[in-house]
Write an enzyme that holds these catalytic residues in place. Structure first.
Site, PDB file in Angstrom:
ATOM      1  N   HIS A 104       0.973  79.969  26.037  1.00  0.00           N
ATOM      2  CA  HIS A 104       0.231  79.932  24.771  1.00  0.00           C
ATOM      3  C   HIS A 104      -1.246  80.310  24.943  1.00  0.00           C
ATOM      4  CE1 HIS A 104       3.768  78.572  22.896  1.00  0.00           C
ATOM      5  NE2 HIS A 104       3.603  77.281  22.976  1.00  0.00           N
ATOM      6  N   HIS A 178       2.637  76.894  15.516  1.00  0.00           N
ATOM      7  CA  HIS A 178       3.530  75.989  16.245  1.00  0.00           C
ATOM      8  C   HIS A 178       3.902  74.777  15.380  1.00  0.00           C
ATOM      9  CE1 HIS A 178       5.409  74.121  19.680  1.00  0.00           C
ATOM     10  NE2 HIS A 178       4.963  75.066  20.504  1.00  0.00           N
ATOM     11  N   GLU A 313       8.728  79.753  15.291  1.00  0.00           N
ATOM     12  CA  GLU A 313       7.504  80.403  15.753  1.00  0.00           C
ATOM     13  C   GLU A 313       7.680  81.926  15.688  1.00  0.00           C
ATOM     14  OE1 GLU A 313       6.074  78.668  19.548  1.00  0.00           O
ATOM     15  OE2 GLU A 313       7.708  77.226  19.280  1.00  0.00           O
TER      16      GLU A 313
END
Length: 346
Positions: A104, A178, A313
């Site tokens: 991420h 998220h 996502e």
């Protein structure tokens, strides 16, 4: 039709919470900490139900889980070994000591930043514009990146996410949100009884460290076939090797179509009294079923059960920097990145 309501209040030492309410009585709370969604409260049969996982203060996010509801970037998902090349220029990002990959965008990425905010009110929606300038070299990524994320909340019960970005050097950019959904509003209930539809013929196979292997596998005759709505339990209650590797779903699904004419994914509550439809122009969605085991955090006074949430996502599939057929996440200075995802509550 009235103008939707918006209020704001302190959410911690640095963060502000913005509360948006539409004509139908739905409330979405968002914060400039990580440009994230905190609450999505839906009236069902006279009772309010909060259908996303979130915390009550800035401190809770800093100490419990920084990814809940956050904007993720510069790059969603895992970059294997934290390495990539652009135009024969090699880059090495910091990696996690646990697995040697970059997740991420690395530590203290978009989810940890205090974003600038501008609020725009229209007759049928409220837009909260979040902006952040990521300096060149931040977490090892080249180029100064000017990112903008807009959350629009409408009287059609839509949460619209618009992403935009520009860079002054070639770089990688592949953002997502998220958000975790639990449509029961009860964090002690796993999402196994939720019904899931995903318009996807293929998913990306993952390794034991959840990096993609490069194989795109047909969902046919696997527990990952949600081309017709089915219970999520069909994943949990199987010994299929891709499930047992990660104890649930943590997989990119390649979408059969993109756009906003029909949903690419639908989550429906166990009692079928509520659903969330997902529309996107991105080619993939990573679905993660919150397999935290007994280590899940307290969420609004309730201990989060294993598999207590499910994410949708939207993004270009992880593995794009490694494998042909996974997409392209290189952003050049002459290009403006733009993408949209819509979640519609029904």
């Amino acid at each position: 039709m009235k103008v939707l309501d918006i209020t704001k209040q302190k959410f911690g030492e640095n963060a502000i919470l913005y509360s948006l309410t539409n004509d139908n009585g739905l409330t979405m709370n968002v914060t400039n900490l990580g440009a994230r969604i905190v609450d999505l409260i839906v009236p069902i049969n006279g009772k309010e139900r909060n259908i996303v996982l979130g915390f009550g203060t800035e401190e809770d996010y800093l100490t419990k889980d920084m990814y809940f509801g956050a904007t993720i970037g510069r790059v969603a998902g895992r970059i294997k070994h934290g390495s990539f090349s652009i135009d024969d220029q090699y880059y090495q990002l910091p990696v996690s000591p646990e697995n040697g990959h970059t997740l991420h965008g690395g530590l203290n990425s978009f989810e940890a930043k205090i974003w600038e905010v501008e609020v725009e009110e229209k007759n049928d929606q409220i837009a909260v514009h979040f902006s952040y300038v990521s300096p060149s070299g931040e977490n090892g990524f080249p180029g100064e990146l000017k990112a903008r994320v807009t959350y629009s909340f409408t009287n059609n019960n839509e949460w619209i996410i618009d992403y935009q970005a520009e860079t002054d050097q070639p770089t990688l950019f592949n953002p997502t949100n998220h958000v975790y959904f639990n449509l029961t509003g009860d964090m002690t209930q796993a999402v196994g009884e939720h019904r899931l539809f995903v318009a996807s013929d293929q998913f990306a196979v993952v390794d034991s460290d959840t990096t993609v292997t490069g194989e795109l596998r047909s969902v046919a005759e696997t527990p990952f076939d949600f081309r017709e709505p089915k219970s999520v339990n069909q994943v949990f209650e199987t010994n299929y090797e891709q499930n047992t590797l990660v104890n649930g779903l943590d997989h990119p699904f390649m979408l059969n179509q993109t756009g906003f004419e029909r949903p690419q994914a639908i989550i429906t509550s166990p009692k079928q009294d509520l659903s969330v439809e997902m529309y996107t122009d991105r080619p993939a969605v990573v679905i993660f079923t919150a397999q935290f085991g007994q280590g899940g955090p307290d969420v609004r006074g309730q201990k989060l059960v294993n598999h207590g949430g499910i994410t949708l996502e939207t993004q270009i599939a992880p593995g794009a920097v490694e494998f042909e057929g996974f997409g392209d996440i290189i952003l050049y200075p002459e290009t403006t990145y733009q993408s949209r995802t819509i979640f519609k509550i029904k």
